[in-house]
Design an enzyme around this catalytic site. Sequence first.
Site, PDB file in Angstrom:
ATOM      1  NE  ARG A  31      -3.917  -2.556   2.022  1.00  0.00           N
ATOM      2  CZ  ARG A  31      -4.725  -2.616   1.160  1.00  0.00           C
ATOM      3  NH1 ARG A  31      -4.845  -1.959   0.555  1.00  0.00           N
ATOM      4  NH2 ARG A  31      -5.315  -3.872   1.395  1.00  0.00           N
ATOM      5  CG  ASP A  32       1.543   5.716  -2.319  1.00  0.00           C
ATOM      6  OD1 ASP A  32       1.884   5.680  -3.348  1.00  0.00           O
ATOM      7  OD2 ASP A  32       1.481   6.748  -1.367  1.00  0.00           O
ATOM      8  CB  ILE A  33       3.780   5.647   2.762  1.00  0.00           C
ATOM      9  CG1 ILE A  33       3.698   5.847   4.243  1.00  0.00           C
ATOM     10  CG2 ILE A  33       4.172   6.981   1.868  1.00  0.00           C
ATOM     11  CD1 ILE A  33       5.274   5.836   4.649  1.00  0.00           C
ATOM     12  CG  ASN A  90       3.723   9.388 -11.866  1.00  0.00           C
ATOM     13  OD1 ASN A  90       2.416   9.655 -12.903  1.00  0.00           O
ATOM     14  ND2 ASN A  90       3.340   9.065 -10.597  1.00  0.00           N
ATOM     15  CD  GLU A  98       6.850  12.005  -5.109  1.00  0.00           C
ATOM     16  OE1 GLU A  98       6.938  11.262  -4.155  1.00  0.00           O
ATOM     17  OE2 GLU A  98       5.804  12.995  -5.377  1.00  0.00           O
ATOM     18  CB  VAL A  99      10.303   5.943  -5.681  1.00  0.00           C
ATOM     19  CG1 VAL A  99      11.186   4.803  -5.278  1.00  0.00           C
ATOM     20  CG2 VAL A  99       9.624   6.480  -4.561  1.00  0.00           C
ATOM     21  CG  HIS A 103       6.421   3.170  -8.504  1.00  0.00           C
ATOM     22  ND1 HIS A 103       7.744   3.747  -8.776  1.00  0.00           N
ATOM     23  CD2 HIS A 103       5.666   4.049  -8.611  1.00  0.00           C
ATOM     24  CE1 HIS A 103       7.687   4.823  -8.718  1.00  0.00           C
ATOM     25  NE2 HIS A 103       6.499   5.227  -8.565  1.00  0.00           N
ATOM     26  CG  HIS A 105       1.183   4.976  -8.657  1.00  0.00           C
ATOM     27  ND1 HIS A 105       1.211   5.552  -7.494  1.00  0.00           N
ATOM     28  CD2 HIS A 105       2.285   5.245  -9.151  1.00  0.00           C
ATOM     29  CE1 HIS A 105       2.282   6.265  -7.285  1.00  0.00           C
ATOM     30  NE2 HIS A 105       2.668   6.389  -8.440  1.00  0.00           N
TER      31      HIS A 105
HETATM   32  P1  5GP Z   1       6.044   8.306  -7.857  1.00  0.00           P
HETATM   33  O1  5GP Z   1       5.812   9.720  -7.894  1.00  0.00           O
HETATM   34  O2  5GP Z   1       7.474   7.830  -7.937  1.00  0.00           O
HETATM   35  O3  5GP Z   1       5.273   7.885  -9.218  1.00  0.00           O
HETATM   36  O4  5GP Z   1       5.405   7.537  -6.514  1.00  0.00           O
HETATM   37  C1  5GP Z   1       5.990   7.155  -5.534  1.00  0.00           C
HETATM   38  C2  5GP Z   1       5.054   6.821  -4.671  1.00  0.00           C
HETATM   39  O5  5GP Z   1       5.678   6.121  -3.394  1.00  0.00           O
HETATM   40  C3  5GP Z   1       4.174   7.920  -3.646  1.00  0.00           C
HETATM   41  O6  5GP Z   1       2.802   7.689  -4.108  1.00  0.00           O
HETATM   42  C4  5GP Z   1       4.518   8.009  -2.426  1.00  0.00           C
HETATM   43  O7  5GP Z   1       3.512   8.245  -1.590  1.00  0.00           O
HETATM   44  C5  5GP Z   1       5.055   6.445  -2.245  1.00  0.00           C
HETATM   45  N1  5GP Z   1       6.091   6.363  -1.173  1.00  0.00           N
HETATM   46  C6  5GP Z   1       6.873   7.056  -0.945  1.00  0.00           C
HETATM   47  N2  5GP Z   1       7.818   6.614  -0.153  1.00  0.00           N
HETATM   48  C7  5GP Z   1       7.154   5.595   0.381  1.00  0.00           C
HETATM   49  C8  5GP Z   1       7.342   4.576   1.588  1.00  0.00           C
HETATM   50  O8  5GP Z   1       8.214   4.490   2.240  1.00  0.00           O
HETATM   51  N3  5GP Z   1       6.619   3.558   1.457  1.00  0.00           N
HETATM   52  C9  5GP Z   1       5.409   3.461   0.788  1.00  0.00           C
HETATM   53  N4  5GP Z   1       4.528   2.576   0.999  1.00  0.00           N
HETATM   54  N5  5GP Z   1       5.280   4.231  -0.379  1.00  0.00           N
HETATM   55  C10 5GP Z   1       6.104   5.277  -0.522  1.00  0.00           C
END
Ligand code: 5GP
Length: 119
Positions: A31-33, A90, A98-99, A103, A105
Amino acid sequence: MYDSRNIFARILRGEIPCDKVYEDDFVLAFRDIAPKAPVHILVIPKAPYIDLADFSAHASGAEIEGFFRAVAKIAAEQNLTPQGFRSIANTGVHGGQEVPHFHLHLLGGAPIGPMVSEA
Ligand code: 5GP
């Protein structure tokens, strides 16, 4: 170049906990945090791919099949399939990633709204 210090790499190594919903040889899903929908799950490959472009260019056929078969299982197990859901990958700077570990979503549990926000 893949950066193995990213947060999802640390989750895969067990250095940081996650709320796991599914795991097999190819993927981990949790699950997303900071959920943006009643159900917000992140599906990640276990292997180190930076983003969708990297994954789709360089993953093996087995990895790609394993990933998307898992997406179908997770969507069904989470009861997302009957009413539908949104999947978002993304990618890079313009995609707002961001990461830097690929991944997908999965967002659902209620109507998600417009595909992209107004500029
Ligand atoms: P992006 O913007 O890279 O597509 O999405 C990264 C997602 O990772 C964001 O929705 C953010 O809330 C989630 N996220 C960031 N750090 C963590 C974490 O430590 N644990 C979890 N479960 N989700 C995270």
